[in-house]
Each structure stands twice: as C-alpha cells, then as structure tokens.
Design a protein around this motif. Structure first.
Motif, PDB file in Angstrom:
ATOM      1  N   GLY A  44      -5.673   4.150   2.839  1.00 16.27           N
ATOM      2  CA  GLY A  44      -4.452   3.356   2.881  1.00 16.27           C
ATOM      3  C   GLY A  44      -4.601   2.093   3.702  1.00 16.27           C
ATOM      4  O   GLY A  44      -4.035   1.042   3.360  1.00 16.27           O
ATOM      5  N   TRP A  45      -5.395   2.153   4.779  1.00 19.68           N
ATOM      6  CA  TRP A  45      -5.571   0.975   5.629  1.00 19.68           C
ATOM      7  C   TRP A  45      -6.406  -0.083   4.924  1.00 19.68           C
ATOM      8  O   TRP A  45      -6.106  -1.281   5.024  1.00 19.68           O
ATOM      9  CB  TRP A  45      -6.212   1.361   6.960  1.00 19.68           C
ATOM     10  N   LEU A  46      -7.460   0.351   4.211  1.00 19.09           N
ATOM     11  CA  LEU A  46      -8.244  -0.620   3.447  1.00 19.09           C
ATOM     12  C   LEU A  46      -7.390  -1.271   2.368  1.00 19.09           C
ATOM     13  O   LEU A  46      -7.464  -2.485   2.140  1.00 19.09           O
ATOM     14  CB  LEU A  46      -9.451   0.063   2.806  1.00 19.09           C
ATOM     15  N   GLU A  47      -6.590  -0.480   1.687  1.00 24.59           N
ATOM     16  CA  GLU A  47      -5.723  -1.015   0.632  1.00 24.59           C
ATOM     17  C   GLU A  47      -4.699  -1.981   1.214  1.00 24.59           C
ATOM     18  O   GLU A  47      -4.441  -3.051   0.646  1.00 24.59           O
ATOM     19  CB  GLU A  47      -5.033   0.141  -0.089  1.00 24.59           C
ATOM     20  N   ALA A  48      -4.107  -1.612   2.365  1.00 25.56           N
ATOM     21  CA  ALA A  48      -3.136  -2.508   3.002  1.00 25.56           C
ATOM     22  C   ALA A  48      -3.795  -3.820   3.411  1.00 25.56           C
ATOM     23  O   ALA A  48      -3.201  -4.899   3.262  1.00 25.56           O
ATOM     24  CB  ALA A  48      -2.512  -1.826   4.214  1.00 25.56           C
ATOM     25  N   GLY A  49      -5.022  -3.750   3.908  1.00 27.14           N
ATOM     26  CA  GLY A  49      -5.724  -4.967   4.279  1.00 27.14           C
ATOM     27  C   GLY A  49      -5.999  -5.858   3.082  1.00 27.14           C
ATOM     28  O   GLY A  49      -5.846  -7.090   3.155  1.00 27.14           O
ATOM     29  N   ALA A  50      -6.412  -5.252   1.960  1.00 26.88           N
ATOM     30  CA  ALA A  50      -6.694  -6.039   0.760  1.00 26.88           C
ATOM     31  C   ALA A  50      -5.433  -6.691   0.224  1.00 26.88           C
ATOM     32  O   ALA A  50      -5.419  -7.887  -0.121  1.00 26.88           O
ATOM     33  CB  ALA A  50      -7.325  -5.145  -0.306  1.00 26.88           C
ATOM     34  N   ILE A  51      -4.336  -5.927   0.156  1.00 28.94           N
ATOM     35  CA  ILE A  51      -3.080  -6.490  -0.343  1.00 28.94           C
ATOM     36  C   ILE A  51      -2.563  -7.559   0.600  1.00 28.94           C
ATOM     37  O   ILE A  51      -2.101  -8.624   0.173  1.00 28.94           O
ATOM     38  CB  ILE A  51      -2.036  -5.369  -0.530  1.00 28.94           C
TER      39      ILE A  51
ATOM     40  N   ALA B  54     -11.349  -1.707  -2.612  1.00 22.10           N
ATOM     41  CA  ALA B  54     -10.789  -0.958  -1.489  1.00 22.10           C
ATOM     42  C   ALA B  54     -10.241   0.396  -1.930  1.00 22.10           C
ATOM     43  O   ALA B  54     -10.367   1.394  -1.210  1.00 22.10           O
ATOM     44  CB  ALA B  54      -9.689  -1.779  -0.830  1.00 22.10           C
ATOM     45  N   ALA B  55      -9.632   0.453  -3.111  1.00 23.98           N
ATOM     46  CA  ALA B  55      -8.935   1.662  -3.551  1.00 23.98           C
ATOM     47  C   ALA B  55      -9.864   2.713  -4.127  1.00 23.98           C
ATOM     48  O   ALA B  55      -9.578   3.918  -4.015  1.00 23.98           O
ATOM     49  CB  ALA B  55      -7.869   1.294  -4.586  1.00 23.98           C
ATOM     50  N   PHE B  56     -10.964   2.304  -4.752  1.00 19.15           N
ATOM     51  CA  PHE B  56     -11.792   3.262  -5.493  1.00 19.15           C
ATOM     52  C   PHE B  56     -13.267   3.276  -5.085  1.00 19.15           C
ATOM     53  O   PHE B  56     -13.988   4.192  -5.473  1.00 19.15           O
ATOM     54  CB  PHE B  56     -11.707   2.961  -6.990  1.00 19.15           C
ATOM     55  N   PHE B  57     -13.737   2.263  -4.343  1.00 18.76           N
ATOM     56  CA  PHE B  57     -15.170   2.149  -4.069  1.00 18.76           C
ATOM     57  C   PHE B  57     -15.480   2.002  -2.581  1.00 18.76           C
ATOM     58  O   PHE B  57     -16.569   1.549  -2.227  1.00 18.76           O
ATOM     59  CB  PHE B  57     -15.754   0.964  -4.837  1.00 18.76           C
TER      60      PHE B  57
ATOM     61  N   ALA C 221       0.828  -1.203   0.000  1.00 20.87           N
ATOM     62  CA  ALA C 221       0.000   0.000   0.000  1.00 20.87           C
ATOM     63  C   ALA C 221       0.864   1.255   0.000  1.00 20.87           C
ATOM     64  O   ALA C 221       0.535   2.242  -0.682  1.00 20.87           O
ATOM     65  CB  ALA C 221      -0.932  -0.013   1.211  1.00 20.87           C
ATOM     66  N   ALA C 222       1.964   1.236   0.747  1.00 20.39           N
ATOM     67  CA  ALA C 222       2.841   2.410   0.773  1.00 20.39           C
ATOM     68  C   ALA C 222       3.430   2.698  -0.605  1.00 20.39           C
ATOM     69  O   ALA C 222       3.512   3.855  -1.031  1.00 20.39           O
ATOM     70  CB  ALA C 222       3.965   2.189   1.787  1.00 20.39           C
ATOM     71  N   VAL C 223       3.795   1.642  -1.333  1.00 18.24           N
ATOM     72  CA  VAL C 223       4.390   1.843  -2.654  1.00 18.24           C
ATOM     73  C   VAL C 223       3.345   2.262  -3.676  1.00 18.24           C
ATOM     74  O   VAL C 223       3.507   3.256  -4.397  1.00 18.24           O
ATOM     75  CB  VAL C 223       5.116   0.554  -3.107  1.00 18.24           C
ATOM     76  N   LEU C 224       2.239   1.495  -3.764  1.00 21.14           N
ATOM     77  CA  LEU C 224       1.236   1.758  -4.796  1.00 21.14           C
ATOM     78  C   LEU C 224       0.447   3.040  -4.527  1.00 21.14           C
ATOM     79  O   LEU C 224       0.073   3.748  -5.459  1.00 21.14           O
ATOM     80  CB  LEU C 224       0.276   0.573  -4.909  1.00 21.14           C
ATOM     81  N   HIS C 225       0.206   3.348  -3.266  1.00 23.90           N
ATOM     82  CA  HIS C 225      -0.561   4.542  -2.925  1.00 23.90           C
ATOM     83  C   HIS C 225       0.353   5.747  -2.710  1.00 23.90           C
ATOM     84  O   HIS C 225       0.201   6.775  -3.370  1.00 23.90           O
ATOM     85  CB  HIS C 225      -1.393   4.279  -1.667  1.00 23.90           C
ATOM     86  N   GLY C 226       1.294   5.611  -1.780  1.00 19.83           N
ATOM     87  CA  GLY C 226       2.106   6.763  -1.414  1.00 19.83           C
ATOM     88  C   GLY C 226       3.188   7.128  -2.419  1.00 19.83           C
ATOM     89  O   GLY C 226       3.439   8.313  -2.666  1.00 19.83           O
ATOM     90  N   TRP C 227       3.824   6.128  -3.004  1.00 21.57           N
ATOM     91  CA  TRP C 227       4.951   6.397  -3.895  1.00 21.57           C
ATOM     92  C   TRP C 227       4.491   6.553  -5.348  1.00 21.57           C
ATOM     93  O   TRP C 227       4.699   7.600  -5.967  1.00 21.57           O
ATOM     94  CB  TRP C 227       5.977   5.277  -3.765  1.00 21.57           C
ATOM     95  N   LEU C 228       3.846   5.537  -5.885  1.00 19.52           N
ATOM     96  CA  LEU C 228       3.452   5.568  -7.293  1.00 19.52           C
ATOM     97  C   LEU C 228       2.146   6.324  -7.525  1.00 19.52           C
ATOM     98  O   LEU C 228       1.905   6.811  -8.641  1.00 19.52           O
ATOM     99  CB  LEU C 228       3.324   4.135  -7.829  1.00 19.52           C
ATOM    100  N   GLY C 229       1.291   6.403  -6.519  1.00 20.98           N
ATOM    101  CA  GLY C 229       0.054   7.151  -6.653  1.00 20.98           C
ATOM    102  C   GLY C 229      -0.964   6.543  -7.589  1.00 20.98           C
ATOM    103  O   GLY C 229      -1.741   7.271  -8.212  1.00 20.98           O
ATOM    104  N   VAL C 230      -1.029   5.210  -7.685  1.00 22.32           N
ATOM    105  CA  VAL C 230      -2.012   4.575  -8.564  1.00 22.32           C
ATOM    106  C   VAL C 230      -3.239   4.108  -7.797  1.00 22.32           C
ATOM    107  O   VAL C 230      -4.173   3.584  -8.397  1.00 22.32           O
ATOM    108  CB  VAL C 230      -1.391   3.393  -9.339  1.00 22.32           C
ATOM    109  N   LEU C 231      -3.256   4.314  -6.485  1.00 26.71           N
ATOM    110  CA  LEU C 231      -4.420   4.006  -5.657  1.00 26.71           C
ATOM    111  C   LEU C 231      -4.862   5.288  -4.957  1.00 26.71           C
ATOM    112  O   LEU C 231      -4.025   6.120  -4.588  1.00 26.71           O
ATOM    113  CB  LEU C 231      -4.089   2.936  -4.619  1.00 26.71           C
ATOM    114  N   THR C 232      -6.169   5.436  -4.750  1.00 28.02           N
ATOM    115  CA  THR C 232      -6.670   6.701  -4.206  1.00 28.02           C
ATOM    116  C   THR C 232      -7.559   6.532  -2.976  1.00 28.02           C
ATOM    117  O   THR C 232      -8.123   7.504  -2.499  1.00 28.02           O
ATOM    118  CB  THR C 232      -7.496   7.445  -5.282  1.00 28.02           C
ATOM    119  N   GLY C 233      -7.695   5.336  -2.447  1.00 26.38           N
ATOM    120  CA  GLY C 233      -8.619   5.110  -1.344  1.00 26.38           C
ATOM    121  C   GLY C 233      -7.955   5.222   0.009  1.00 26.38           C
ATOM    122  O   GLY C 233      -6.897   5.856   0.174  1.00 26.38           O
TER     123      GLY C 233
END
Length: 335
Positions: free
Chosen positions: A207-214, A284-287, A193-205
C-alpha cells in the motif's frame, strides 16, 4: 461607430466561428483517441524464448518469420530464468521449450491485453494445438482483465489536472500554491491507494509503494498544469491540460501496452505524465517496483520543473497579490 446591421450580424458570426472551432477540435481529438485503440498490434514487443539453445533458436526464428517486426526476442536458458525476466518486467511473456513441447509463461499483471494476444499467437505457432499457459505474474483476481485498473486511473488524471488549474487560477501567492500542490500530492496518494487497493481491490502490492506512485503522479500532473499556468496564464493552463489529458491519455496505453500502439506514439506516451504514471503504478502494485525506474524519473522531472515554474511564474489570479496597506503607502509616496 458600427451600424445596427453590424451589431446584429456579429453575434451570428461569432456563433458560427465557435461552432467551426469546436468541430475542428473534434476532428483532431477523435482520431487522437480512436486511432491508437483501433490499431493495437505488437511492435517490437519484448518476449523471451527459453530452453535448450537449438530448440530456442528455432522457435525464435519461427516467431520472427510468423510476425515480422512484432517481437523483440530474448533467448534464455530455462523456464526459471524466463520467470525471473517476467517478474523483473523485462519481457511480457516467455515461450518455454520443454520435453513435452512449448508452454507459454505470461505476466497478465503487466498487461492482460498482451497476455491474451500472446495466448492466441501461441496457438498459431503450435498448429492450433492447445498450449499450456502459466501466469507467472497474475493479474488481480478481482480485476483479471485490467479494466478496473485502467478505469480507476483516469479519475486520477482528471482530478490532478483540475487541482493544478484551480490552484493557479484561484490562489495568488506562490508559497500557498506550492503548499497546495504538495498537500494534494500526499493526500491523493494516500486516498487513491486506499480506494484502489483497500476498497476496490484492483491493486495487490504494498500500500505504501502504491500510495507513493499515485502521489508522485498526482503531483507531477498537477504541478505541470499549475506551473505552465503560472508562467503563461490561461493559455498555460490549456497547454498543461493538453499534455496531461488530451494528448497524454490516449497515448498512455494504461489499458494495453506501449508496444501495442503505433510508433513513435507508444514511446512518446511513456514520457508524458499519464503514461509514466500508469507504468509506475503497475510496477508498484504487481512487481515490487521492478521496471519502474524510467517512469519514476519522468514523473520526478515533471514535478520538479512544474514546482519550479510555480515558484518563478509571475501570473497572479485576481490581480496583484500585494497587501492593500503596502499598495496604499506606495500610492501616497507617488502622489
């Protein structure tokens, strides 16, 4: 004893057999990866038609006649209801009939490929006249075509497969394997989640939901490989890799949508770890998690079964894991 001639011929025969085996595997893998991508087309794709009942029914009939079997059409009363259905991941797009004609409401976050395809279809239905397009759930502005999302998900599958294989092949004790799998899931979720959301910025939801899904996907994939390996040894690791990557990846529709793949492969892919993981991460990221219940249940099932197999499996890497002093005492008693 075999003669000199047989010893000379056997390496040549082995080389030919290995080459033939590799070509046979290639002949199976190429269509497995290429065929779904080469035959992308809507198949019972969920869409909505919103507006006054007579106009909505007429447009739904035109959709069905224009592309038989392509769309599963739901009729809704107005554009607001259509946008709610898009945000809840119930449909991929909605044709909204208004006083000025038809507008297309899309959810590129669910699938940029589907949004582009339906934009083309709307032009056909309107006689090549421009159709206003409203992105009700837009994709990330830094990744409008979803290429970063799809490309970023592939390493998660590869590393999870590798983690499961290494834990079962190099770690002897069951408890240590379980700890390794759980620790990997937690760390993979946080770092991913830190890489895809914080660094690359391809996720927008969230961060905790995204980390849980990953993290759940990583645990499910790794424990599937490790569990089958613990049960069956080396062949089990190979079977796990087959499920997680060699079959699961081309059927996952991470870069498209399961309804675009030939059936039943699109549906089957959603019951494999990569397909379910991609769906859950999009939710998690968009909905805000909407539309991810089935994927969550699938991944949780793989994780629970995989961990149970690790706990029950008898395979030991490097021989018996029993401490040497205990083995020595048993040897003395036997003598």
């Amino acid at each position: 004893m075999p003669g000199p001639s047989s010893r000379v011929r056997s390496p040549w025969l082995l080389a030919v057999l290995l080459a033939a085996l590799a070509v046979g595997v290639q002949a199976l893998l190429v269509p497995l990866f290429a065929a779904p991508a080469a035959h992308l087309a809507p198949r019972d794709l969920p869409v909505a038609v919103a507006g006054p009942a007579p106009a909505a029914a007429e447009l739904a009939g035109r959709l069905a006649a224009a592309r038989p079997g392509a769309f599963a059409v739901t009729t809704l009363p107005d554009g607001a209801a259509a946008d709610r259905a898009l945000r809840d991941r119930e449909v991929y797009a909605a044709f909204v009939v208004g006083p000025d004609g038809v507008a297309l409401h899309t959810a590129p976050a669910a699938s940029p490929t589907v949004a582009a395809l339906l934009t083309e279809a709307s032009a056909e239905l309107s006689g090549d006249r421009p159709v206003p397009v409203v992105a009700a759930v837009p994709a990330d502005p830094d990744d409008p075509r979803g290429a970063g999302f799809a490309a970023g998900f592939l390493p998660l599958a590869l590393t999870s497969m590798l983690a499961g294989a290494l834990l079962v092949l190099l770690v002897a004790r069951r408890g240590a394997r379980l700890l390794g799998l759980l620790g990997y899931g937690v760390l993979a979720g946080l770092v991913g989640a830190a890489v895809l959301h914080g660094w690359l910025g391809v996720l927008t939801g969230s961060g905790w939901l995204e980390a849980g899904a990953i993290g759940l996907f990583a645990l499910a994939a790794a424990s599937t490989v490790a569990g089958l390996g613990a049960l069956l040894g080396g062949p089990g690791v190979g079977l796990g890799a087959l499920l997680v990557f060699l079959v699961g990846n081309p059927l996952s529709a991470v870069s498209a949508a399961p309804e675009l793949l030939p059936q039943p492969w699109g549906t089957l892919g959603q019951f494999l770890p990569v397909g379910a993981g991609g769906t859950l991460l999009r939710s998690a990221a968009f909905f805000d998690g909407a539309g991810g219940a089935r994927a969550l249940a699938v991944l949780a099932g793989y994780a629970v079964v995989g961990l149970a197999l690790v706990l029950a499996g008898r395979f030991r890497s490097g021989g018996d894991a029993e401490p040497a002093p205990e083995r020595g005492r048993r040897a003395k008693v036997t003598v």
